[in-house]
Design a protein around this motif. Structure first.
Motif, PDB file in Angstrom:
ATOM      1  N   VAL A   1      37.987  39.954   8.946  1.00 48.33           N
ATOM      2  CA  VAL A   1      38.657  41.347   8.812  1.00 48.33           C
ATOM      3  C   VAL A   1      39.350  41.302  10.311  1.00 48.33           C
ATOM      4  CG1 VAL A   1      38.236  43.649   9.007  1.00 48.33           C
ATOM      5  CG2 VAL A   1      37.105  42.314   7.477  1.00 48.33           C
ATOM      6  N   VAL A   2      40.698  42.085  10.390  1.00 47.07           N
ATOM      7  CA  VAL A   2      41.262  42.299  11.567  1.00 47.07           C
ATOM      8  C   VAL A   2      41.459  43.846  11.898  1.00 47.07           C
ATOM      9  CG1 VAL A   2      43.410  42.150  13.031  1.00 47.07           C
ATOM     10  CG2 VAL A   2      42.625  40.449  11.291  1.00 47.07           C
ATOM     11  N   LEU A   3      40.903  44.285  13.194  1.00 47.82           N
ATOM     12  CA  LEU A   3      41.072  45.582  13.386  1.00 47.82           C
ATOM     13  C   LEU A   3      42.201  45.778  14.399  1.00 47.82           C
ATOM     14  CD1 LEU A   3      37.436  46.661  14.268  1.00 47.82           C
ATOM     15  CD2 LEU A   3      38.580  47.172  12.360  1.00 47.82           C
ATOM     16  N   SER A   4      42.970  46.725  14.208  1.00 50.48           N
ATOM     17  CA  SER A   4      44.116  47.105  14.788  1.00 50.48           C
ATOM     18  C   SER A   4      44.320  48.492  15.242  1.00 50.48           C
ATOM     19  CB  SER A   4      45.513  46.576  14.187  1.00 50.48           C
ATOM     20  OG  SER A   4      45.239  45.266  13.596  1.00 50.48           O
TER      21      SER A   4
ATOM     22  N   MET B   1      50.994  46.502  21.332  1.00 55.62           N
ATOM     23  CA  MET B   1      49.963  45.698  21.613  1.00 55.62           C
ATOM     24  C   MET B   1      48.817  46.404  22.531  1.00 55.62           C
ATOM     25  SD  MET B   1      51.366  41.696  21.975  1.00 55.62           S
ATOM     26  CE  MET B   1      49.820  41.118  22.503  1.00 55.62           C
ATOM     27  N   THR B   2      47.587  46.083  22.529  1.00 53.94           N
ATOM     28  CA  THR B   2      46.690  46.846  23.059  1.00 53.94           C
ATOM     29  C   THR B   2      45.547  45.619  23.501  1.00 53.94           C
ATOM     30  OG1 THR B   2      44.885  48.391  23.076  1.00 53.94           O
ATOM     31  CG2 THR B   2      45.169  47.271  20.972  1.00 53.94           C
ATOM     32  N   GLU B   3      44.950  45.995  24.709  1.00 54.21           N
ATOM     33  CA  GLU B   3      44.046  45.066  25.248  1.00 54.21           C
ATOM     34  C   GLU B   3      42.660  45.977  25.009  1.00 54.21           C
ATOM     35  OE1 GLU B   3      44.919  44.063  29.126  1.00 54.21           O
ATOM     36  OE2 GLU B   3      46.770  42.702  28.607  1.00 54.21           O
TER      37      GLU B   3
ATOM     38  N   GLY C   1      48.290  42.655  18.484  1.00 52.14           N
ATOM     39  CA  GLY C   1      47.588  42.932  19.312  1.00 52.14           C
ATOM     40  C   GLY C   1      46.037  43.161  18.779  1.00 52.14           C
ATOM     41  N   GLY C   2      46.145  42.880  17.522  1.00 46.71           N
ATOM     42  CA  GLY C   2      44.611  43.156  16.566  1.00 46.71           C
ATOM     43  C   GLY C   2      43.434  42.322  17.244  1.00 46.71           C
TER      44      GLY C   2
ATOM     45  N   PRO D   1      34.787  40.611  18.132  1.00 49.56           N
ATOM     46  CA  PRO D   1      36.040  40.690  18.052  1.00 49.56           C
ATOM     47  C   PRO D   1      36.742  39.528  19.005  1.00 49.56           C
ATOM     48  CG  PRO D   1      35.162  42.757  18.686  1.00 49.56           C
ATOM     49  CD  PRO D   1      34.047  41.707  18.526  1.00 49.56           C
ATOM     50  N   GLU D   2      37.850  38.767  18.413  1.00 50.49           N
ATOM     51  CA  GLU D   2      38.547  37.909  18.987  1.00 50.49           C
ATOM     52  C   GLU D   2      40.253  38.339  19.180  1.00 50.49           C
ATOM     53  OE1 GLU D   2      38.271  34.130  16.880  1.00 50.49           O
ATOM     54  OE2 GLU D   2      36.304  34.628  16.451  1.00 50.49           O
ATOM     55  N   PRO D   3      40.596  38.544  20.252  1.00 48.77           N
ATOM     56  CA  PRO D   3      41.911  38.964  20.253  1.00 48.77           C
ATOM     57  C   PRO D   3      42.953  38.269  19.525  1.00 48.77           C
ATOM     58  CG  PRO D   3      41.196  38.254  22.424  1.00 48.77           C
ATOM     59  CD  PRO D   3      40.110  38.261  21.432  1.00 48.77           C
TER      60      PRO D   3
END
Length: 284
Positions: A37-40, A1-3, A30-31, A21-23
């Protein structure tokens, strides 16, 4: 996961510069949700690009599969980020349904060729991806953990890590030859399959391994028993899968090897693995 928030140039390259972007949680590793759309963040470029290409056309009956979203110039990966269509849901302790979704997935992936990166041994510098490669090999090689690359720590520095290695060596003596053919499988289904009420289960990515399909089911069962409070009957309910006891055994050795090698493993994870080892011994 990333913040880490997606950079502006990544948003723009995927055509998402006007979104906020919403975590998201663990189901998306952690996308960030950007509209639909989801960015990861990716761990490995070759694996991420391969997964995107496969998911672009793969159809799985009874499974909602996240599709890749290409950048405006046609790329799957931009500056270490990938984009996928959003699949609603959250991980739930519906363990039998996870195994069942995996069985259907692997019926579809059985026709896929082995990607080149799955034939390559880990090389320095030692990375998180290499931990899982080495752990996978440990479950199948004659002498577990004896083919580690330079930089890998063969003898863990923690008590639970050393106990994991001791247990691996004990369990390795219980292995028997298997004839179950290897194929392309998703080796990390537990905790990543998404559920939304009565909708079909959702899968957001494919973590590729070249192993028998029943081994991948075994990894789900080992994980669910170790950390998901699954009932002991989960083992018996999937006993019709090919060479089930030996696949469970190798899945367990794999997870113990990950625990021993992964630098961020915690002592709290080991008791569940030890309990699962006792259950698996009963079916051998």
């Amino acid at each position: 996961m990333t913040e880490e928030r997606p950079p502006e140039h990544v948003l723009a390259t995927f055509g998402l510069k006007d979104t906020e972007p919403e975590p998201l949680g663990t189901g998306w590793e952690g996308g960030f949700k950007c509209g639909e759309v989801v960015l990861s963040v990716i761990a490995d470029h070759a694996r991420a690009a391969w997964s995107a290409k496969v998911r672009e056309t793969l159809f799985i009956d009874g499974v909602r599969l996240a599709r890749p979203v290409r950048s405006t110039d046609g790329r799957y990966v931009v500056s270490g980020w990938r984009a996928d269509t959003f699949v609603a849901g959250t991980p739930e302790p519906r363990h039998d349904e996870v195994v069942s979704a995996g069985v259907r997935l692997h019926e579809a992936t059985a026709k896929l060729e082995r990607p080149r990166f799955l034939t390559q041994a880990p090389v320095p510098p030692w990375s998180d991806v290499d931990v899982f490669i080495a752990a996978d090999r440990a479950a199948w090689e004659d002498r577990p953990l004896h083919s580690l690359p330079p930089g890998a720590q063969a003898v863990p520095g923690t008590a639970d890590g050393r106990r994991s290695v001791e247990l691996i060596n004990q369990l390795a003596s219980l292995r028997k030859p298997t004839r179950n053919p290897s194929q392309l499988v998703h080796g990390d289904l537990y905790g990543t399959v998404l559920f939304a009420g009565t909708a079909a289960p959702g899968i957001t990515d494919i973590t590729p391994y070249w192993r028998p399909a029943s081994w991948a089911a075994g990894v789900v069962v080992v994980d669910a028993l170790s950390w998901g409070e699954a009932d002991d009957g989960l083992i018996e309910r999937w006993a019709s899968l090919p060479e089930w006891p030996q696949m469970l055994l190798r899945a367990l050795i794999f997870r113990l090897a990950v625990h021993a090698l992964y630098p961020r493993s915690t002592a709290a994870a080991f008791p569940g693995l030890a309990r699962t080892a006792a259950l698996v011994r009963l079916v051998l």
